[in-house]
Design a protein around this motif. Sequence first.
Motif, PDB file in Angstrom:
ATOM      1  N   PRO A  22       0.835  -1.218   0.000  1.00  0.00           N
ATOM      2  CA  PRO A  22       0.000   0.000   0.000  1.00  0.00           C
ATOM      3  C   PRO A  22       0.863   1.258   0.000  1.00  0.00           C
ATOM      4  CG  PRO A  22      -0.771  -1.581   1.647  1.00  0.00           C
ATOM      5  CD  PRO A  22       0.561  -2.079   1.158  1.00  0.00           C
ATOM      6  N   SER A  23       0.393   2.267  -0.689  1.00  0.00           N
ATOM      7  CA  SER A  23       1.193   3.478  -0.837  1.00  0.00           C
ATOM      8  C   SER A  23       1.444   4.164   0.503  1.00  0.00           C
ATOM      9  CB  SER A  23       0.491   4.447  -1.799  1.00  0.00           C
ATOM     10  OG  SER A  23      -0.794   4.785  -1.307  1.00  0.00           O
ATOM     11  N   ILE A  24       0.492   4.081   1.411  1.00  0.00           N
ATOM     12  CA  ILE A  24       0.679   4.753   2.692  1.00  0.00           C
ATOM     13  C   ILE A  24       1.786   4.088   3.507  1.00  0.00           C
ATOM     14  CG2 ILE A  24      -1.033   3.364   3.958  1.00  0.00           C
ATOM     15  CD1 ILE A  24      -1.869   5.990   5.342  1.00  0.00           C
ATOM     16  N   ILE A  25       2.024   2.792   3.295  1.00  0.00           N
ATOM     17  CA  ILE A  25       3.111   2.110   3.994  1.00  0.00           C
ATOM     18  C   ILE A  25       4.456   2.654   3.530  1.00  0.00           C
ATOM     19  CG2 ILE A  25       4.167  -0.114   4.488  1.00  0.00           C
ATOM     20  CD1 ILE A  25       1.404   0.308   5.712  1.00  0.00           C
ATOM     21  N   ALA A  26       4.586   2.898   2.227  1.00  0.00           N
ATOM     22  CA  ALA A  26       5.818   3.507   1.718  1.00  0.00           C
ATOM     23  C   ALA A  26       6.027   4.885   2.323  1.00  0.00           C
ATOM     24  CB  ALA A  26       5.769   3.580   0.192  1.00  0.00           C
ATOM     25  N   GLY A  27       4.947   5.657   2.432  1.00  0.00           N
ATOM     26  CA  GLY A  27       5.065   6.971   3.054  1.00  0.00           C
ATOM     27  C   GLY A  27       5.444   6.890   4.522  1.00  0.00           C
ATOM     28  N   LEU A  28       4.864   5.945   5.256  1.00  0.00           N
ATOM     29  CA  LEU A  28       5.205   5.775   6.664  1.00  0.00           C
ATOM     30  C   LEU A  28       6.655   5.338   6.843  1.00  0.00           C
ATOM     31  CD1 LEU A  28       1.987   4.025   8.050  1.00  0.00           C
ATOM     32  CD2 LEU A  28       2.831   6.315   8.630  1.00  0.00           C
ATOM     33  N   PHE A  29       7.144   4.497   5.929  1.00  0.00           N
ATOM     34  CA  PHE A  29       8.533   4.047   6.019  1.00  0.00           C
ATOM     35  C   PHE A  29       9.503   5.217   5.846  1.00  0.00           C
ATOM     36  CE2 PHE A  29      12.299   2.737   3.533  1.00  0.00           C
ATOM     37  CZ  PHE A  29      12.947   2.006   4.520  1.00  0.00           C
ATOM     38  N   ILE A  30       9.284   6.032   4.827  1.00  0.00           N
ATOM     39  CA  ILE A  30      10.158   7.186   4.611  1.00  0.00           C
ATOM     40  C   ILE A  30       9.992   8.198   5.736  1.00  0.00           C
ATOM     41  CG2 ILE A  30      10.730   9.058   3.035  1.00  0.00           C
ATOM     42  CD1 ILE A  30      11.549   6.276   2.075  1.00  0.00           C
ATOM     43  N   LEU A  31       8.782   8.354   6.243  1.00  0.00           N
ATOM     44  CA  LEU A  31       8.566   9.270   7.368  1.00  0.00           C
ATOM     45  C   LEU A  31       9.345   8.821   8.595  1.00  0.00           C
ATOM     46  CD1 LEU A  31       6.993  11.613   8.759  1.00  0.00           C
ATOM     47  CD2 LEU A  31       5.200   9.927   9.261  1.00  0.00           C
ATOM     48  N   ALA A  32       9.294   7.517   8.900  1.00  0.00           N
ATOM     49  CA  ALA A  32       9.983   7.027  10.088  1.00  0.00           C
ATOM     50  C   ALA A  32      11.494   7.009   9.907  1.00  0.00           C
ATOM     51  CB  ALA A  32       9.480   5.610  10.420  1.00  0.00           C
ATOM     52  N   PHE A  33      11.956   6.629   8.697  1.00  0.00           N
ATOM     53  CA  PHE A  33      13.392   6.462   8.489  1.00  0.00           C
ATOM     54  C   PHE A  33      14.079   7.779   8.132  1.00  0.00           C
ATOM     55  CE2 PHE A  33      16.856   5.639   5.408  1.00  0.00           C
ATOM     56  CZ  PHE A  33      17.740   5.011   6.258  1.00  0.00           C
ATOM     57  N   VAL A  48      12.643  11.104   7.586  1.00  0.00           N
ATOM     58  CA  VAL A  48      12.207  12.366   8.197  1.00  0.00           C
ATOM     59  C   VAL A  48      12.473  12.387   9.691  1.00  0.00           C
ATOM     60  CG1 VAL A  48      10.235  13.891   8.584  1.00  0.00           C
ATOM     61  CG2 VAL A  48      10.475  12.695   6.396  1.00  0.00           C
ATOM     62  N   LEU A  49      12.128  11.293  10.404  1.00  0.00           N
ATOM     63  CA  LEU A  49      12.230  11.287  11.862  1.00  0.00           C
ATOM     64  C   LEU A  49      13.553  10.710  12.365  1.00  0.00           C
ATOM     65  CD1 LEU A  49       8.583  10.181  12.746  1.00  0.00           C
ATOM     66  CD2 LEU A  49       9.532  12.495  12.591  1.00  0.00           C
ATOM     67  N   ALA A  50      13.912   9.504  11.906  1.00  0.00           N
ATOM     68  CA  ALA A  50      15.127   8.858  12.418  1.00  0.00           C
ATOM     69  C   ALA A  50      16.384   9.629  12.011  1.00  0.00           C
ATOM     70  CB  ALA A  50      15.198   7.410  11.938  1.00  0.00           C
ATOM     71  N   LEU A  51      16.478   9.989  10.740  1.00  0.00           N
ATOM     72  CA  LEU A  51      17.645  10.733  10.264  1.00  0.00           C
ATOM     73  C   LEU A  51      17.480  12.243  10.408  1.00  0.00           C
ATOM     74  CD1 LEU A  51      18.553   8.728   7.028  1.00  0.00           C
ATOM     75  CD2 LEU A  51      19.440   8.450   9.358  1.00  0.00           C
ATOM     76  N   ASP A  52      16.322  12.680  10.822  1.00  0.00           N
ATOM     77  CA  ASP A  52      16.044  14.098  11.094  1.00  0.00           C
ATOM     78  C   ASP A  52      16.328  14.974   9.870  1.00  0.00           C
ATOM     79  OD1 ASP A  52      15.168  16.227  12.582  1.00  0.00           O
ATOM     80  OD2 ASP A  52      17.138  16.641  13.467  1.00  0.00           O
TER      81      ASP A  52
END
Length: 350
Positions: A184-195, A197-201
């Motif tokens: 699902p497309s939202i899973i790809a968005g959540l992955f990039i958001l977590a990795f 945007v948030l994890a790597l800041d």
Amino acid sequence: MSGPAVDGGADHLGLRGQILPRWVPLAVAAGAVVVSLLIYLLTPVDSEIQIVLMSALFFVIAMTAVSTAVEGGRRARDRFATTLVYGAFLLAVIPLVAVLASVISKGAGRLDGAFFTHSMNGIGARDVGGGIYHAIIGTVEQVLLASVLAVPFGLLVAIYLVEYGRGRVSRVISFFVDVLTGLPSIIAGLFILAFWVLALDQGFSGFAGALALAVLMIPTVVRSAEEMLKLVPNELREAGYALGVPQWRTILRVVVPTALPGIVTGVMLAVARVAGETAPVLLTVFGTNLINSNPFSGEQSSLPLYIYSQAGQPQQFAVDRAWAAALVLIIIIMVLNLIARLFAGRNRLR
């Protein structure tokens, strides 16, 4: 000698039978429409879709009956199958035409010079103005970045699976490509958001959205390129090997150019899929009303985000902007497909 010849001619005539004139299908179709309209007038049926379905059903039944009576069961079955094929084609085309007609009728009136050259900066909820300049910049940059990331990687994976891949590693790669295909497309968005945007800041940016879109593009590019490479005849590869050409050069100069039109079509399918995605860019790009031409710094907008935000507002001015932006998105995808077709035609291996 003459008996068998006469019998053979009679059998041939029996198989041929009579053929309905060309005006008969038109007459049957007109009769089916008339019967459907009478039902519409005399019964509580009030849906145009029901009228169309009833007309199609009456046409199939009447045409099959007339063909059976005049031409015989063999031709009747042939006409029945042909009618079903054309009916399936119309059922596939009608929704597409309806969507295009609806988008054009509701969005064309808002298209003007200001709509393409202005952003939503300073435009209130009840203001008539505003445009999509910032959204077009965001969509073009994000899709291009996603294509730069996904297309070479996906093509290399496809070449490995077709030309080199053997054994467990190839099966593992194919398995993960199949998993990504249904992601699902939202899973790809959540992955990039977590990795990203948030994890790597790294913050919200157009590049973050391009990463999410690239994740969605890769499996489509891999599968389409893989199927096209499999269609290249082995004789072409063997001819290159017989001339002493290395395998990598044969792949680069013969196999890939031969499959290039199909590969480009697959890439365009992937671009068309991700260009209208809203959930990944909503989570990673975040959206803005300002013009930001730098996809690597700061929040950015895109056409799907613009359509989503404008369509959710109660004002008719905002809804009109959403329809116009949807029409522009369709036009951009059509232009990209046209450019890809021209490119593939020019680079076809002769």
